[in-house]
Structure formats: structure tokens, C-alpha cells
Design a protein around this motif. Structure first.
Motif, short mmCIF file in Angstrom:
data_model
loop_
_atom_site.label_atom_id
_atom_site.label_comp_id
_atom_site.label_asym_id
_atom_site.label_seq_id
_atom_site.Cartn_x
_atom_site.Cartn_y
_atom_site.Cartn_z
N TRP A 1 4.11 112.20 -16.78
CA TRP A 1 5.20 111.90 -15.84
C TRP A 1 5.61 110.44 -15.92
CZ3 TRP A 1 6.03 108.70 -11.64
CH2 TRP A 1 7.09 109.03 -10.79
N LEU A 2 4.64 109.56 -16.03
CA LEU A 2 4.92 108.13 -15.97
C LEU A 2 5.51 107.57 -17.26
CD1 LEU A 2 4.75 105.35 -14.62
CD2 LEU A 2 2.35 105.23 -15.34
N GLU A 3 5.02 108.00 -18.42
CA GLU A 3 5.41 107.34 -19.67
C GLU A 3 6.92 107.36 -19.93
OE1 GLU A 3 4.28 107.04 -24.41
OE2 GLU A 3 3.69 108.84 -23.28
N PRO A 4 7.62 108.50 -19.82
CA PRO A 4 9.07 108.45 -20.06
C PRO A 4 9.82 107.58 -19.05
CG PRO A 4 8.43 110.61 -19.24
CD PRO A 4 7.17 109.88 -19.56
N ARG A 5 9.31 107.49 -17.85
CA ARG A 5 9.96 106.63 -16.84
C ARG A 5 9.71 105.16 -17.15
NH1 ARG A 5 9.09 111.50 -14.85
NH2 ARG A 5 10.56 112.32 -13.29
N ALA A 6 8.54 104.84 -17.66
CA ALA A 6 8.28 103.47 -18.08
C ALA A 6 9.17 103.09 -19.26
CB ALA A 6 6.81 103.30 -18.45
N ILE A 7 9.37 104.02 -20.19
CA ILE A 7 10.27 103.76 -21.32
C ILE A 7 11.69 103.54 -20.82
CG2 ILE A 7 11.38 104.89 -23.29
CD1 ILE A 7 8.66 106.16 -23.93
N ALA A 8 12.14 104.37 -19.88
CA ALA A 8 13.50 104.21 -19.33
C ALA A 8 13.65 102.85 -18.65
CB ALA A 8 13.80 105.33 -18.35
N ALA A 9 12.62 102.41 -17.94
CA ALA A 9 12.68 101.13 -17.25
C ALA A 9 12.77 99.96 -18.24
CB ALA A 9 11.45 100.96 -16.35
N LEU A 10 11.93 99.99 -19.28
CA LEU A 10 11.96 98.93 -20.29
C LEU A 10 13.30 98.94 -21.04
CD1 LEU A 10 8.34 99.32 -21.64
CD2 LEU A 10 9.26 97.27 -20.56
N ALA A 11 13.82 100.13 -21.34
CA ALA A 11 15.09 100.22 -22.04
C ALA A 11 16.24 99.72 -21.17
CB ALA A 11 15.35 101.66 -22.47
N ALA A 12 16.16 99.96 -19.86
CA ALA A 12 17.19 99.46 -18.95
C ALA A 12 17.19 97.93 -18.91
CB ALA A 12 16.99 100.03 -17.55
N LEU A 13 16.00 97.35 -18.88
CA LEU A 13 15.91 95.89 -18.97
C LEU A 13 16.50 95.39 -20.29
CD1 LEU A 13 12.33 95.15 -17.56
CD2 LEU A 13 14.49 94.37 -16.58
N GLN A 14 16.16 96.08 -21.38
CA GLN A 14 16.70 95.69 -22.68
C GLN A 14 18.21 95.80 -22.72
OE1 GLN A 14 16.52 93.79 -25.37
NE2 GLN A 14 14.72 94.84 -26.19
N LEU A 15 18.74 96.82 -22.09
CA LEU A 15 20.20 96.99 -22.04
C LEU A 15 20.84 95.81 -21.31
CD1 LEU A 15 22.58 98.88 -22.71
CD2 LEU A 15 22.22 99.97 -20.48
N GLY A 16 20.26 95.40 -20.20
CA GLY A 16 20.80 94.26 -19.47
C GLY A 16 20.68 92.96 -20.23
N VAL A 17 19.50 92.72 -20.83
CA VAL A 17 19.29 91.51 -21.61
C VAL A 17 20.26 91.45 -22.78
CG1 VAL A 17 17.66 90.33 -23.15
CG2 VAL A 17 16.85 91.28 -20.98
N SER A 18 20.40 92.56 -23.51
CA SER A 18 21.25 92.57 -24.70
C SER A 18 22.73 92.46 -24.35
CB SER A 18 21.00 93.85 -25.50
OG SER A 18 19.68 93.88 -26.01
N ALA A 19 23.14 93.06 -23.23
CA ALA A 19 24.55 92.96 -22.82
C ALA A 19 24.91 91.50 -22.53
CB ALA A 19 24.80 93.83 -21.60
N GLU A 20 24.03 90.80 -21.84
CA GLU A 20 24.29 89.39 -21.56
C GLU A 20 24.16 88.54 -22.82
OE1 GLU A 20 25.23 86.03 -19.15
OE2 GLU A 20 25.56 88.20 -18.98
#
Length: 377
Positions: free
Chosen positions: A219-238
Motif C-alpha cells: 500500500w505504501l510503496e506506490p504512494r511514496a513513489i507518487a509523492a517523490l514524483a510530485a516533488l520532482q515535477l515541481g522541482v523540474s517545472a521551476e
């Protein structure tokens, strides 16, 4: 299909964007670098005051009971501003405890939702070559735990953490009380400023409920991946936004370098990588929020997050030239964050290998559909 956000989701996104952008401007980040603080304490207090620290914690434990889509919007804003606050680890650890823990271990979720306890988690060892170095063996009290945990985020500040542990032939999640006498902590700081601690555990005895059911990790692993990817999306957009602004102003041979075809093509490739990550991340969050299985979607998102961070970081540094390596100029921070997030995800090669293994074991039409191949013809 309707890809529009709801009014509540837009309100959460706008609040988070305003909170982080007002607080984490370049001057503040430069000043914070010199403090040596483990996290941005005033900003973390504001996150608790506004409830951003408990969005994904179930309402049964005192949280807001929202989903990964809402958390993703907040983490994108955090990534754009490079805010050093433990938003996703704290609340996903609490949400996991609320959903799977028994006894007094479940009570930690409510304390986390109230801001009384700081929780952390680390799943990095799932994708490393060294594997998991923490072992739990049965004993009279429940389990005896021995081994090491490397680079636990906020390991020196958190009260407890969820970490992978080997139990017989299984990998499970262990709720580890970090102030236990049998746990020794060696604190440090990663390149991008995140505080971590290496843990040495010797002869720790815990009750049986401290090792969560096997379903908790799935249950946790895909949500952790989504969280890290969301951070990456924000970092990369900026990262892209600042780079576009720079190449529009920096002149060479009498004109802005952004007018050169090679620069334009590199920036276009970066934008494509960003939007590819965005679409896969949104699909992953949708499936998680609707209760659909998403093992391959998570691995595909992890791979694309690693690739986007690497490609965008490389292009940004290249077109910035010498000023890109000047630590008094802010663009290097985004490269540091992108690299750190890629490492936390396990790296592109490891994610792609795991996705390939999944595809070889499933006769489905790739990772996008839940249909048998003959049904899609």
C-alpha cells in the motif's frame, strides 16, 4: 474524460503555492543554508497550522482524509519552492499506521495528525544493490531487531519511523521508535540540505504489533513513489521556468541565446519530459485514489521521474554555462534536489528493470490497461 480539478483541490493548490512561495524566496534559501537547521521550523509550524501536514491522514485518525491527488498538488508547490519540510513522509507514515497498525502503534497516527509526534519513513533500501540490512527474528516479546538503516530522513529529529525489515523470507514494515536505547544514530546532511541519520540497531526487542502486515508495504510503496514524483515535477517545472527566463536574457553574439535553435530544441525536449511525467503521475494518483491496482503505473512513474530530473537538470546546467556552477546563483539548488529525488526513487535503471520484470510476469497490454491482450484486439 474530465481533467479539471475541483474547487476544493484548486483552493488547496493555491494555498500551498502561496504559503511556500512567500516563505521560500531565494534570499531566505540562501540564509537558511547557513543556519545548519534540520528543517524549516517556522514553515513546518505554518504547515501544521493550515493542516497541510495531515491532508492524507485518514479522518478516523484526526486527519483530513483526502487522497493522493490533493497531496500531489501540495508537493508540487513544495518542490517548486524547495521547501525543507517533511510533508509527505510524515503523513504517509501516519496514514500507513492508521490503516494497518494494531494496538498502541495505531495511536501514533492520531498524535501525528495533531502535530505532537514527527514521523518519518525510508524505502530507499528497496531499490539499492546492498538491499535491506535490518533483520527481525522471533523472540519471547515479539521480535528482536538487528542491523542498519542508511540515511533515514530526519532520523535525528523524528520520534518514530517506518523502515523495511526482513522477516523470514518476506520484506515487511517495522515501526521503529528512534529514541530507544538500542538504536544509535549518526546524523548528517545530504547535498540538497535534507537532514538524515544512519541507524545502528543492536538487540532491539519490540512487540509483535511493531511489524506491520505484508499488505502495508504494498500500500505504501506506490504512494511514496507518487509523492517523490510530485516533488520532482515541481522541482523540474521551476527548473525549466528559471532556465527559460535566463536564456531569454543572456546574450551571445549579439542576441539572446534562447534564439539559438540548439537551445530551443533542448528546452523543448525538457518540456516534453516534464509533461510526460505529469500525465503518468496524474494517472497513478487517480488509480490510487480510486482503489485500483497500480504496481506497474508506479514503476513507470518512478522511471520517468528519474529520467525527467536527469534530463532537465543536465540541459539547465548546460545552457547556464559557468554561472550554473556558481553557488551564489540559485539554479544549482534545483539540480541538487533532482539528483536527491532520483536517488530516493532508486534510479532510472533500477526502476526500468523492475518494470521489465513486472511486464514479463503479466500478459497484459503494458502498464496502461487492465485488459488481457486478446480483449484489446
Amino acid at each position: 474524460m474530465d481533467f479539471e480539478l475541483s474547487e476544493d483541490q484548486r483552493a488547496i493548490e493555491q494555498m500551498a503555492d502561496s504559503l511556500f512561495s512567500d516563505h521560500c524566496h531565494d534570499d531566505y534559501l540562501r540564509q537558511w543554508d547557513s543556519t545548519g537547521d534540520a528543517l524549516m521550523v517556522p514553515l513546518w509550524a505554518l504547515c501544521q497550522e493550515t493542516g497541510l501536514h495531515a491532508l492524507a491522514i485518514p479522518d478516523s485518525a484526526g486527519g483530513s482524509g483526502l487522497g493522493m491527488t490533493e497531496l500531489m498538488l501540495v508537493l508540487q508547490a513544495q518542490g517548486r519552492s524547495l521547501a525543507q519540510v517533511p510533508l509527505w513522509r510524515h503523513q504517509l507514515a501516519a496514514a500507513t499506521l492508521a490503516n494497518f497498525a494494531l494496538g498502541d502503534a495505531a495511536g501514533l497516527a492520531a498524535e501525528a495528525a495533531r502535530g505532537e509526534r514527527l514521523l518519518s519513513l525510508a524505502l530507499d533500501s528497496l531499490g539499492t544493490a546492498h538491499g535491506i540490512a535490518l533483520l527481525a527474528t522471533p523472540c519471547v516479546e515479539g521480535w528482536q531487531v538487528d542491523g542498519q538503516v542508511a540515511a533515514l530522513p530526519l532520523g535525528g529529529q523524528a520520534h518514530a519511523a517506518l523502515v523495511p525489515v526482513r522477516v523470514d523470507d518476506q520484506i515487511r514494515l517495522l515501526l521503529l521508535e528512534l529514541d530507544a536505547p538500542a538504536v544509535r544514530r549518526s546524523c548528517g546532511v545530504l547535498t540538497h540540505g535534507e537532514a538524515i541519520a544512519d541507524l545502528q540497531v543492536e538487540g532491539l526487542r519490540v512487540s509483535a504489533d511493531r511489524v506491520l502486515p505484508a499488505a502495508a508495504l504494498s500500500w505504501l510503496e506506490p504512494r511514496a513513489i507518487a509523492a517523490l514524483a510530485a516533488l520532482q515535477l515541481g522541482v523540474s517545472a521551476e527548473h525549466i521556468r528559471r532556465t527559460v527566463a535566463y536564456v531569454g536574457e543572456r546574450e551571445q553574439f549579439g542576441r539572446p541565446i534562447g534564439s539559438f535553435q540548439a537551445v530551443q530544441m533542448s528546452m523543448a525536449d525538457s518540456h516534453i519530459a516534464l509533461e510526460t511525467l505529469r500525465s503518468t503521475l496524474w494517472q497513478l494518483c487517480y488509480r490510487l485514489d480510486t482503489g485500483l491496482p497500480a504496481p506497474s503505473e508506479a514503476l513507470a512513474t518512478a522511471y520517468l521521474a528519474c529520467e525527467a530530473g536527469h534530463r532537465i537538470g543536465h540541459v539547465a546546467q548546460h545552457v547556464h554555462g559557468g554561472i550554473g556552477v556558481d553557488l551564489t546563483y540559485p539554479i544549482h539548488r534545483y539540480l541538487y534536489w533532482s539528483r536527491a529525488l532520483g536517488i530516493a526513487l532508486g534510479g532510472a535503471a533500477a526502476c526500468l528493470e523492475r518494470l521489465g520484470d513486472w511486464l514479463s510476469d503479466n500478459d497484459k497490454l503494458g502498464w496502461k490497461y487492465d485488459l488481457e491482450e486478446h480483449q484489446a484486439l
